[in-house]
Motif scaffolding. Structure first.
Motif, PDB file in Angstrom:
ATOM      1  N   LEU A 220       0.830  -1.203   0.000  1.00  0.00           N
ATOM      2  CA  LEU A 220       0.000   0.000   0.000  1.00  0.00           C
ATOM      3  C   LEU A 220       0.869   1.260   0.000  1.00  0.00           C
ATOM      4  O   LEU A 220       0.612   2.215  -0.739  1.00  0.00           O
ATOM      5  CB  LEU A 220      -0.919   0.002   1.227  1.00  0.00           C
ATOM      6  CG  LEU A 220      -2.046  -1.042   1.212  1.00  0.00           C
ATOM      7  CD1 LEU A 220      -2.691  -1.152   2.597  1.00  0.00           C
ATOM      8  CD2 LEU A 220      -3.110  -0.685   0.177  1.00  0.00           C
ATOM      9  N   LYS A 221       1.923   1.234   0.818  1.00  0.00           N
ATOM     10  CA  LYS A 221       2.831   2.385   0.898  1.00  0.00           C
ATOM     11  C   LYS A 221       3.520   2.634  -0.439  1.00  0.00           C
ATOM     12  O   LYS A 221       3.674   3.791  -0.868  1.00  0.00           O
ATOM     13  CB  LYS A 221       3.882   2.133   1.984  1.00  0.00           C
ATOM     14  CG  LYS A 221       4.787   3.328   2.253  1.00  0.00           C
ATOM     15  CD  LYS A 221       5.763   3.014   3.382  1.00  0.00           C
ATOM     16  CE  LYS A 221       6.697   4.196   3.633  1.00  0.00           C
ATOM     17  NZ  LYS A 221       7.664   3.894   4.723  1.00  0.00           N
ATOM     18  N   ASP A 222       3.909   1.568  -1.110  1.00  0.00           N
ATOM     19  CA  ASP A 222       4.559   1.689  -2.419  1.00  0.00           C
ATOM     20  C   ASP A 222       3.628   2.295  -3.462  1.00  0.00           C
ATOM     21  O   ASP A 222       4.083   2.803  -4.499  1.00  0.00           O
ATOM     22  CB  ASP A 222       5.045   0.316  -2.909  1.00  0.00           C
ATOM     23  CG  ASP A 222       6.228  -0.201  -2.095  1.00  0.00           C
ATOM     24  OD1 ASP A 222       6.859   0.601  -1.378  1.00  0.00           O
ATOM     25  OD2 ASP A 222       6.502  -1.416  -2.156  1.00  0.00           O
ATOM     26  N   ASN A 223       2.334   2.215  -3.194  1.00  0.00           N
ATOM     27  CA  ASN A 223       1.348   2.783  -4.119  1.00  0.00           C
ATOM     28  C   ASN A 223       0.739   4.080  -3.570  1.00  0.00           C
ATOM     29  O   ASN A 223      -0.401   4.423  -3.871  1.00  0.00           O
ATOM     30  CB  ASN A 223       0.245   1.757  -4.394  1.00  0.00           C
ATOM     31  CG  ASN A 223       0.685   0.662  -5.351  1.00  0.00           C
ATOM     32  OD1 ASN A 223       0.546   0.796  -6.561  1.00  0.00           O
ATOM     33  ND2 ASN A 223       1.231  -0.411  -4.805  1.00  0.00           N
ATOM     34  N   ASN A 224       1.538   4.777  -2.759  1.00  0.00           N
ATOM     35  CA  ASN A 224       1.162   6.080  -2.203  1.00  0.00           C
ATOM     36  C   ASN A 224      -0.087   6.023  -1.315  1.00  0.00           C
ATOM     37  O   ASN A 224      -0.862   6.983  -1.242  1.00  0.00           O
ATOM     38  CB  ASN A 224       0.944   7.103  -3.327  1.00  0.00           C
ATOM     39  CG  ASN A 224       2.201   7.352  -4.126  1.00  0.00           C
ATOM     40  OD1 ASN A 224       3.286   7.523  -3.559  1.00  0.00           O
ATOM     41  ND2 ASN A 224       2.081   7.351  -5.451  1.00  0.00           N
TER      42      ASN A 224
END
Length: 332
Positions: A220-224
């Motif tokens: 999720l973090k990698d996808n902002n």
């Protein structure tokens, strides 16, 4: 995007518009909750049925009752969308409420949601045993995490008490999970405690479950989509899907992207977007996991309902409190 997920998302967006149009003077958060509840239960929106239940709740509770206000709106949506005889079910909720307070539960704004959790997950057999076990679980939580544990933990305690595990094993397992999650980058908080409670529903090695949570969080973090402590529980719902959780998180990312660009939804919080996406996606994946459907539907489905219901109550209560303080300050 998965076709079934897209159908539910389209249905939710349309329902949100309809509910907002019918209940123009109510807040976006409660109207969204009503739309989401009807979407997850695959029911046609029935304004008159909801109004009838709201009236019945007010007629059967005192003016200062915790069943008034926001709880009335939330319970009327839950009962109307799930039951053919919602007023009869509300009578059962009031009966459960009395039993819980007699057992030692505090009368606070989360007790109505806890009573609903009991209604949704307990047929009536062993009711007193479940109530007492849940209170024992809550008391142990409070002992181990006094600053984190409060009334908002009542609903999930009710669901955790459905397990055949002893209170001691349940608490020890949750505490181990809490520590492992913290060691893997999750911040100590009420949200982390809630996540460790949710993960108790999946019986597997804690290290495996925690690793899955970490990987979902990173994806999720990698996808902002950075998940703050208040959104940790959503990661738990996806992790409960097991290996399917990795596939589910991709769907969640797509759903959030659409919600953020949808006119009425872009004004709601990032956490609301995430909870909504997780609820819709989990619902579809549950339907596809036929062999485990009953077990998973009980744990994830009711947990999602109670979490979002409790969160809605808390957010609106906090906003009302802030407004009251501001009003007092400005008039003094």
């Amino acid at each position: 995007m998965n076709e079934l997920v897209k159908e539910k998302l389209d249905r939710l967006i349309d329902l949100f518009k309809e509910v907002s149009s019918e209940f123009k003077w109510e807040g976006s958060l409660t109207n969204h909750f009503t739309a989401l509840t009807y979407t997850l239960n695959n029911r046609e929106f029935d304004k008159e049925k909801i109004k009838d239940v709201r009236k019945y709740i007010n007629q059967n509770t005192g003016i200062f009752s915790n069943y008034r206000g926001t709880s009335n709106i939330i319970l009327s949506a839950l009962l109307s969308s799930k039951y053919e005889s919602p007023k009869q079910e509300f009578d059962r909720i009031l009966d459960y409420d009395k039993k819980m307070r007699k057992a030692g539960y505090k009368n606070n704004m989360y007790l109505p949601i806890a009573s609903y959790s009991l209604l949704a997950s307990c047929s009536g057999e062993g009711l007193d045993t479940r109530i007492n076990k849940a209170l024992d679980i809550y008391s142990e939580m409070k002992k181990n995490h006094p600053w984190l544990t409060g009334g908002d933990d009542y609903p999930l305690s009710i669901l955790l008490a459905n397990s055949e595990d002893t209170v001691k094993n349940t608490i020890e397992n949750m505490d181990e999970c809490y520590k492992l999650l913290n060691e893997n980058g999750f911040h100590k908080s009420n949200g982390l405690q809630f996540l460790s409670h949710i993960l108790e529903f999946r019986k597997e090695e804690n290290k495996v479950t925690v690793l899955r949570c970490k990987e979902i969080f990173d994806k999720l973090k990698d996808n902002n989509l950075k998940v703050y402590t208040g959104g940790y529980a959503m990661i738990g719902f996806l992790s409960l899907l097991g290996e399917k959780g990795y596939e589910a998180v991709d769907q969640v990312i797509e759903v959030v992207s659409i919600l953020k660009s949808t006119k009425k939804y872009k004004w709601l919080t990032k956490e609301t977007h995430l909870y909504t996406a997780a609820a819709l996606v989990s619902d579809v994946f549950i339907e596809n996991m036929k062999s485990q459907k009953d077990l998973i539907q009980t744990t994830i489905g009711i947990s999602i309902e109670t979490l979002i219901a409790a969160q809605t109550v808390a957010v609106i209560a906090a906003a009302s409190s802030t407004a009251a303080i501001a009003s007092t300050t400005s008039s003094s």
